[in-house]
Design an enzyme around this catalytic site. Structure first.
Site, PDB file in Angstrom:
ATOM      1  N   MET A 173       0.503 -41.010 -34.982  1.00 26.82           N
ATOM      2  CA  MET A 173      -0.034 -39.881 -34.224  1.00 26.82           C
ATOM      3  C   MET A 173       0.597 -38.614 -34.784  1.00 26.82           C
ATOM      4  O   MET A 173       1.807 -38.422 -34.679  1.00 26.82           O
ATOM      5  CB  MET A 173       0.281 -40.071 -32.739  1.00 26.82           C
ATOM      6  CG  MET A 173      -0.381 -41.349 -32.191  1.00 26.82           C
ATOM      7  SD  MET A 173       0.259 -41.829 -30.577  1.00 26.82           S
ATOM      8  CE  MET A 173      -0.751 -40.841 -29.519  1.00 26.82           C
ATOM      9  N   MET A 174      -0.277 -37.795 -35.385  1.00 22.16           N
ATOM     10  CA  MET A 174       0.218 -36.600 -36.087  1.00 22.16           C
ATOM     11  C   MET A 174       1.068 -35.724 -35.162  1.00 22.16           C
ATOM     12  O   MET A 174       0.697 -35.498 -34.016  1.00 22.16           O
ATOM     13  CB  MET A 174      -0.968 -35.778 -36.599  1.00 22.16           C
ATOM     14  CG  MET A 174      -1.578 -36.361 -37.868  1.00 22.16           C
ATOM     15  SD  MET A 174      -2.819 -35.265 -38.553  1.00 22.16           S
ATOM     16  CE  MET A 174      -4.136 -35.463 -37.370  1.00 22.16           C
ATOM     17  N   GLN A 176      -2.180 -45.118 -42.401  1.00 26.44           N
ATOM     18  CA  GLN A 176      -3.495 -44.542 -42.107  1.00 26.44           C
ATOM     19  C   GLN A 176      -3.795 -43.382 -43.046  1.00 26.44           C
ATOM     20  O   GLN A 176      -3.008 -42.447 -43.174  1.00 26.44           O
ATOM     21  CB  GLN A 176      -3.594 -44.048 -40.668  1.00 26.44           C
ATOM     22  CG  GLN A 176      -5.039 -43.663 -40.371  1.00 26.44           C
ATOM     23  CD  GLN A 176      -5.258 -43.044 -39.020  1.00 26.44           C
ATOM     24  OE1 GLN A 176      -4.755 -41.960 -38.741  1.00 26.44           O
ATOM     25  NE2 GLN A 176      -5.975 -43.742 -38.164  1.00 26.44           N
ATOM     26  N   CYS A 232     -10.507 -38.579 -36.195  1.00 24.55           N
ATOM     27  CA  CYS A 232      -9.731 -37.392 -35.836  1.00 24.55           C
ATOM     28  C   CYS A 232     -10.616 -36.148 -35.828  1.00 24.55           C
ATOM     29  O   CYS A 232     -11.275 -35.855 -36.827  1.00 24.55           O
ATOM     30  CB  CYS A 232      -8.583 -37.216 -36.832  1.00 24.55           C
ATOM     31  SG  CYS A 232      -7.575 -35.792 -36.434  1.00 24.55           S
ATOM     32  N   ARG A 255      -1.038 -42.927 -26.611  1.00 20.34           N
ATOM     33  CA  ARG A 255      -0.141 -42.127 -25.771  1.00 20.34           C
ATOM     34  C   ARG A 255       0.754 -42.975 -24.879  1.00 20.34           C
ATOM     35  O   ARG A 255       1.929 -42.652 -24.683  1.00 20.34           O
ATOM     36  CB  ARG A 255      -0.967 -41.123 -24.953  1.00 20.34           C
ATOM     37  CG  ARG A 255      -1.516 -40.017 -25.822  1.00 20.34           C
ATOM     38  CD  ARG A 255      -2.602 -39.230 -25.133  1.00 20.34           C
ATOM     39  NE  ARG A 255      -3.833 -40.016 -25.003  1.00 20.34           N
ATOM     40  CZ  ARG A 255      -5.000 -39.510 -24.650  1.00 20.34           C
ATOM     41  NH1 ARG A 255      -5.107 -38.226 -24.373  1.00 20.34           N
ATOM     42  NH2 ARG A 255      -6.074 -40.282 -24.570  1.00 20.34           N
TER      43      ARG A 255
END
Ligand SMILES: Cc1cc2nc3c(=O)[nH]c(=O)nc-3n(C[C@H](O)[C@H](O)[C@H](O)COP(=O)(O)O)c2cc1C
Length: 319
Positions: free
Chosen positions: A1-2, A53, A83, A217
């Site tokens: 997750m960036m 990824q 994204c 999350r």
């Protein structure tokens, strides 16, 4: 997750589950081809199984980036077709590629030719005005024919015109049934569902319909849930009895990273949600926030923060 996860975070998560597969944040082919590869792609050997990824669309570049990832030792290459950020849209990768299934299929084909490890795709159910019944099938059939080994589907559309990336993670409605139908239509293809899954109990319910569940999350913000993953999902013992044991096991890694010049906060920022419902959890967070960022902060800061949490924090029951 960036902007959230990194290799320190993955080492931490791996200490809570031996079995869950970990994914890097999206790395663009441009960064991998032209950037500091050791910094971008280096990872700790304890992280396996770990997938890299990629963000990109040009088949030749994807193939080269995938090959580099394989040489670094990644266990899987995953292509991001989900994204929605503007940065990503301009570069012609991420969710906007839902509109270009043939190009995505060519990218998968090129990566499959280049590497021996599995190549998978993470996508949405559609974008903007697309009909998810058609768009998801088209994308899925194309990449599977090109050799994709599994599909991870974030079960909502991305609305590229009008919503921010953050809104695109919450506002378009979730449609789990659409993902279940994809699995039913392609029974031989591993399908992993993602989006809004808040607990392992929810994850288990999805497993009646699909092959796997990806948590984003919930895994990052409430990492304590990961301690129940191996017992609950895989029927195996947890790697550690509780979070304090996880931190004890993480200490040598933290010490070696500090010795290499990594700042304590780069690691402890991932620990904010470590303790849940345990007396002292707030004091732990506050202590780390105040002291972990100080220049030269050592591992003793983490240990002092942990000492504020009740002696034997019980392993969470309702994960
Ligand atoms: C801060 C942040 C960064 C993200 N970065 C990525 C990313 O690099 N690659 C990706 O596939 N998804 C990324 N996502 C999306 C998540 O992987 C996931 O698909 C989405 O949050 C829905 O799942 P969740 O409800 O379990 O979080 C990101 C999400 C957040 C909140």
């Amino acid at each position: 997750m960036m902007d959230w996860t990194d290799r320190h975070c993955r080492v931490f998560h791996r200490l809570m589950t031996r079995r869950a597969r970990l994914y890097t944040e999206m790395l663009t082919t441009g960064a991998i081809l032209h950037g500091d590869r050791a910094r971008l792609l280096g990872f700790d050997c304890t992280e396996h199984p770990v997938a890299l990824q990629l963000g990109g669309s040009e088949p030749g570049e994807l193939a080269t980036a995938a090959k580099i990832g394989e040489a670094f030792g990644y266990d899987e290459i995953n292509l991001n077709v989900g994204c929605p950020s503007d940065r990503v849209k301009d570069g012609r990768f991420g969710a906007c590629l839902m509109a270009e299934p043939a190009l995505v299929a060519r990218g998968v084909e090129a990566m499959k030719r280049a590497v021996g490890i599995p190549v998978t795709v993470k996508c949405r159910i559609g974008i903007d005005e697309q009909d998810p019944e058609i768009a998801l099938d088209e994308l899925a059939r194309g990449v599977v024919a090109a050799g994709a080994d599994a599909l991870i589907v974030h079960a909502r559309k991305a609305w590229l015109n009008g919503l921010s990336p953050k809104e695109n993670r919450d506002i378009p409605p979730l449609d789990y049934d659409r993902v279940y139908r994809l699995k039913a239509a392609m029974p031989g293809v591993p399908v992993i569902i993602n989006g809004g899954i808040a607990s392992l109990a929810e994850a288990k319910a999805h497993l009646a319909h699909v092959d796997g569940v990806m948590l984003g999350r919930a895994a990052y913000q409430e990492p304590w849930r990961l301690l129940s993953t191996d017992p609950e999902i895989f029927g195996e013992g947890a790697p550690h009895a509780g979070m304090k044991d996880v931190f004890a096991a993480m200490t040598p890694y933290i010490e070696s990273e500090l010795a290499r010049g990594t700042r304590l906060h780069s690691m402890t920022r991932h620990f904010v949600g470590a303790f849940h419902g345990v007396p002292g959890a707030r004091a732990f967070r506050r202590y780390l926030a105040e002291n972990g960022v100080r220049p030269g902060a050592g591992v003793n800061v983490l240990h002092d923060a942990i000492a504020l949490v009740e002696a034997r924090a019980p392993a969470p029951i309702a994960a």
